[in-house]
Design an enzyme around this catalytic site. Structure first.
Site, mmCIF file in Angstrom:
data_model
loop_
_atom_site.group_PDB
_atom_site.id
_atom_site.type_symbol
_atom_site.label_atom_id
_atom_site.label_comp_id
_atom_site.label_asym_id
_atom_site.label_seq_id
_atom_site.Cartn_x
_atom_site.Cartn_y
_atom_site.Cartn_z
ATOM 1 N N TYR A 128 25.936 -26.428 -0.912
ATOM 2 C CA TYR A 128 26.115 -25.321 -1.140
ATOM 3 C C TYR A 128 27.436 -24.939 -1.349
ATOM 4 O O TYR A 128 28.640 -25.328 -1.274
ATOM 5 C CB TYR A 128 25.795 -23.580 -0.009
ATOM 6 C CG TYR A 128 26.100 -22.450 -0.566
ATOM 7 C CD1 TYR A 128 25.415 -21.374 -0.808
ATOM 8 C CD2 TYR A 128 27.095 -21.561 0.635
ATOM 9 C CE1 TYR A 128 26.133 -20.082 -0.882
ATOM 10 C CE2 TYR A 128 27.571 -20.449 0.533
ATOM 11 C CZ TYR A 128 27.403 -19.761 -0.346
ATOM 12 O OH TYR A 128 27.165 -18.237 -0.331
ATOM 13 N N ASP B 220 21.435 -27.611 5.839
ATOM 14 C CA ASP B 220 21.660 -26.734 5.928
ATOM 15 C C ASP B 220 19.849 -26.089 5.231
ATOM 16 O O ASP B 220 19.921 -26.746 4.339
ATOM 17 C CB ASP B 220 22.587 -26.212 4.697
ATOM 18 C CG ASP B 220 22.513 -24.858 4.238
ATOM 19 O OD1 ASP B 220 21.461 -23.778 4.345
ATOM 20 O OD2 ASP B 220 23.728 -24.293 3.433
#
Ligand code: PLP
Length: 392
Positions: free
Chosen positions: A112, A184
């Protein structure tokens, strides 16, 4: 129900429904109260100085935060869990809990964007060397290990481009050198992927997305393995990390319907993509649950379902203006960041300059879609009219 039936094997939907709730402690009310608190009173000074009381001070937790942490711990098969102010805050806290000056951290090239921004702007100042790795490396990640490598940060599928990675192989390699592994796991949520069972030590969620599920709260979560828990707990406590009880409550409320919502997000996404893949003007579809996706085999092995987040490339030669007019023509898909709520969303994706290890083809126009809970036939009609307007 109280949780004293933990010796009974429960399936995940039953866990989601019952976990973290203790009605008997709250006059039988099904849900825990929203406890607004700083000060907690002690019955006498002896209890106060020995600390022999469940709660000591608002910052250190209350029955509302305990309820969500307990739920995550059970769902993720963790030793313990911590909440954070946002997904990004959870990522920062998790990383900082396991690196120190002189260390080297490996981070997936497809992580991200704000994770990269945190790593690039904060970690070097604390003497931590940051290196990005090709998410396709698998066990080959060993070639990047240094004596001072202490953490490996994975994310699958990758943000915006959706590459899968062989998390169990990466985690096994990292554990051979005693490094802490992080993942994540926002895309799959703890429902469709359980990182700790793949060898991950710190499993991170942007709770903002599917756990909250209604686009109205920022929240992050970290579930820790036995070997990572104590350091995480100590670090978050030392940082004064605390999440407001109203937000935690909405996280708990969202969690109860995670499974039914995700089932529909998944079904709608398959319906929409099955139509989209055959449309003129459309290039690659990015969604590992599709058999045609290069990460499909890994997805099938490690995940039990897929969410509503996907992307597609327009065919080569599509201009930025055409991609923008497609986005502007959408009626049911809102133009907005974040995702995981009940509604459909779209954003333009600029592949150019996003990665440092593997540069994606930079002349491609891509769009990330979040497929919401609308009727998929309406979503298809919307995409159809927008495509026809944009690609004349
Ligand atoms: C949104 C997102 C985050 C950050 O979550 P916030 O709550 O917005 O800070 C982290 N990772 C992924 C994969 C995300 O999509």
């Amino acid at each position: 129900m109280n949780n004293n039936s933990s010796d009974v094997q429960k399936k995940i939907d039953t866990v989601i429904t019952h976990t973290g709730r203790h009605p008997k402690s709250f006059h039988g009310f099904v849900n825990p109260p929203v406890v607004h608190a700083s000060t907690v009173l002690y019955p006498d000074v002896e209890t106060m100085v020995t600390g022999k009381q469940t709660y000591s001070y608002g910052r250190r937790g209350n029955p509302t935060t305990d309820s969500l942490e307990e739920a995550l711990t059970e769902m993720e098969g963790a030793a313990g869990s911590k909440l954070a102010n946002s997904g990004l805050n959870a990522i920062a806290l998790a990383i900082l809990s396991c690196v120190k000056s002189g260390d080297h951290i490996l981070i997936a090239d497809t992580a991200y964007g704000p994770t990269r921004h945190f790593a690039d702007t904060v970690l070097p100042g604390y003497g931590v060397a940051v290196e990005y790795y090709d998410p396709g490396l698998g066990d080959g990640i060993r070639s990047l290990f240094r004596p001072e490598t202490t953490a490996v940060f994975t994310e699958a599928p990758g943000s915006l481009t959706f590459e899968m990675q062989d998390v169990p192989a990466i985690a096994a390699a990292a554990h051979d050198i005693g490094a802490t592994t992080l993942m994540d796991n926002t895309w799959a949520s703890p429902l469709f992927c359980q990182p700790l069972s793949l060898g991950i030590d710190l499993s991170i969620q942007a709770g903002t997305k599917y756990i909250v599920g209604h686009s109205d709260v920022m929240l992050g979560t970290i579930a820790a393995s036995e070997r990572a828990w104590e350091k995480l707990d100590t670090f978050c406590g030392a940082m004064g990390s605390h999440v407001a009880p109203d937000d935690v409550y909405l996280g708990l409320r969202g969690l109860r319907t995670l499974s039914v919502r995700l089932e529909r997000h998944q079904r709608n996404t398959f319906t929409v993509l099955d139509w989209l893949k055959d449309q003129p003007g459309i290039g690659k579809i990015r969604y590992p649950a599709l058999e045609s996706d290069p990460g499909h085999q890994i997805w099938k092995r490690d995940f039990t379902g897929s969410s509503g987040l996907c992307a597609f490339d327009f065919r080569k030669g599509t201009t930025r203006d055409e991609a923008y007019s497609f986005l502007n023509a959408l009626k049911f898909f809102g133009l907005g960041f974040s995702w995981g709520g009940f509604e459909s969303l779209a954003i333009p994706v600029r592949l150019n300059g996003m990665r440092t290890v593997n540069q994606p083809e930079d002349d491609l126009q891509s769009v990330r879609l979040h497929i919401g809970l609308e009727d998929p036939e309406d979503l298809i009609k919307d995409l159809d009219q927008a495509l026809k307007q944009a690609l004349k």
